[in-house]
Design an enzyme around this catalytic site. Structure first.
Site, short mmCIF file in Angstrom:
data_model
loop_
_atom_site.label_atom_id
_atom_site.label_comp_id
_atom_site.label_asym_id
_atom_site.label_seq_id
_atom_site.Cartn_x
_atom_site.Cartn_y
_atom_site.Cartn_z
N GLU A 51 7.99 -36.10 63.64
CA GLU A 51 8.73 -37.04 64.64
C GLU A 51 8.14 -36.48 65.30
O GLU A 51 8.89 -34.93 65.70
CB GLU A 51 10.24 -36.61 63.88
CG GLU A 51 11.28 -37.58 65.74
CD GLU A 51 11.09 -38.80 65.88
OE1 GLU A 51 9.63 -39.46 65.87
OE2 GLU A 51 11.73 -39.64 66.42
N ASP A 52 8.38 -36.56 67.01
CA ASP A 52 8.24 -36.37 67.78
C ASP A 52 9.27 -35.43 68.88
O ASP A 52 9.04 -34.29 68.56
CB ASP A 52 7.39 -37.46 69.23
CG ASP A 52 8.57 -38.38 69.09
OD1 ASP A 52 9.81 -38.41 69.02
OD2 ASP A 52 8.16 -39.42 70.31
N ASP A 74 16.22 -36.95 69.80
CA ASP A 74 17.17 -37.07 70.70
C ASP A 74 18.84 -37.50 69.80
O ASP A 74 19.46 -36.55 69.52
CB ASP A 74 17.12 -37.69 71.22
CG ASP A 74 17.44 -38.20 72.84
OD1 ASP A 74 18.22 -37.74 73.53
OD2 ASP A 74 17.60 -39.98 73.56
N PHE A 95 14.13 -35.25 79.63
CA PHE A 95 13.54 -36.06 80.15
C PHE A 95 12.31 -35.88 79.47
O PHE A 95 11.44 -35.59 80.61
CB PHE A 95 13.50 -37.67 80.44
CG PHE A 95 13.11 -38.59 79.87
CD1 PHE A 95 13.81 -39.66 78.57
CD2 PHE A 95 11.77 -39.02 79.59
CE1 PHE A 95 13.34 -40.22 77.58
CE2 PHE A 95 10.96 -39.98 79.15
CZ PHE A 95 11.98 -41.09 77.73
N ARG A 142 1.23 -39.99 77.08
CA ARG A 142 1.32 -39.65 75.85
C ARG A 142 -0.16 -39.33 76.22
O ARG A 142 -0.10 -38.53 74.87
CB ARG A 142 1.16 -41.19 74.42
CG ARG A 142 2.22 -41.56 74.95
CD ARG A 142 2.09 -42.72 74.02
NE ARG A 142 3.55 -44.08 73.80
CZ ARG A 142 4.21 -44.09 72.69
NH1 ARG A 142 4.85 -42.97 72.63
NH2 ARG A 142 5.29 -45.33 73.05
#
Ligand code: IMP
Ligand code: MG
Length: 184
Positions: A98-99, A102, A151, A164
């Site tokens: 997973e990136d 959160d 963020f 991206r």
């Protein structure tokens, strides 16, 4: 409206070293096995492509799609999984790549989904972890970097589908559109 902040959080070299270390850990921990590595599109694809090449044991790869964001930086709170898996995970050792973790909603849903399909084990690798934002009890087994509640974009991560392709990870700052117009 947002723009990249002036200071890069993690540059290319720093990310490369981190991915290299994570690859070595997987190589060691999964020696003798062929894990099924699954990434969550779209955010995980850059990290995934680098990580699988840093692993020196055989792996199988697959993709799943999850949507949890509406627009901008706020989560809809509702996660939808689209099962595009072409590899059966029953009795397989699965690693979710997973990136960023959160709230934890995406990973908890996906982990339970894969266990429900009969995976022998499900572990999580997250490039980034934002523990301050967690609303559900889930953690990664392998973590690249732990960050504050900010963020971030780049290295696969987006804001409204942009950024991206940045080879580094950076934060965004909100800008006043009036100011921006007069600057241009
Ligand atoms: P969750 O809230 O843990 O379910 O996170 C779901 C997804 O939100 C992550 O996989 C990312 O795709 C996205 N996300 C969370 N935080 C950020 C961020 O700081 N930048 C870009 N995307 C993010
Ligand atoms: Mg994601």
């Amino acid at each position: 409206m947002y723009r990249e902040s002036q200071t890069v959080l993690f540059d290319e070299q720093c990310i490369k070293a981190c991915v290299h270390d994570l690859g070595n850990k997987i190589t060691e921990d999964y020696a003798g096995k062929t894990p099924v590595m699954i990434t969550i599109l779209k955010g995980g694809f850059v990290f995934f492509a680098d990580l699988i090449r840093a692993i020196k044991i055989p792996v199988k790869i697959d993709f799943i799609r999850a949507k949890s964001y509406l627009v901008g930086t706020e989560s809809s709170g509702d996660v939808t999984l689209t099962d595009d898996l072409s590899i059966g995970v029953e009795n397989q050792h699965v690693i979710i790549v997973e990136d960023i973790i959160d709230t934890g909603r995406t990973l908890l849903k996906l982990k339970n989904y894969l266990l429900g399909k009969g995976a022998a084990s499900v572990k999580i690798i997250a490039m980034l972890d934002k523990p301050a934002r967690r609303v559900l009890p889930i953690d990664s087994d392998y973590t690249g970097f732990t960050i504050e509640d900010k963020f971030v974009v780049g290295y696969g991560l987006d804001c409204d589908e942009e950024y991206r392709n940045l080879p580094y990870i950076t934060t965004l700052e909100e800008i006043d559109e009036q100011v921006e117009r007069s600057e241009n």
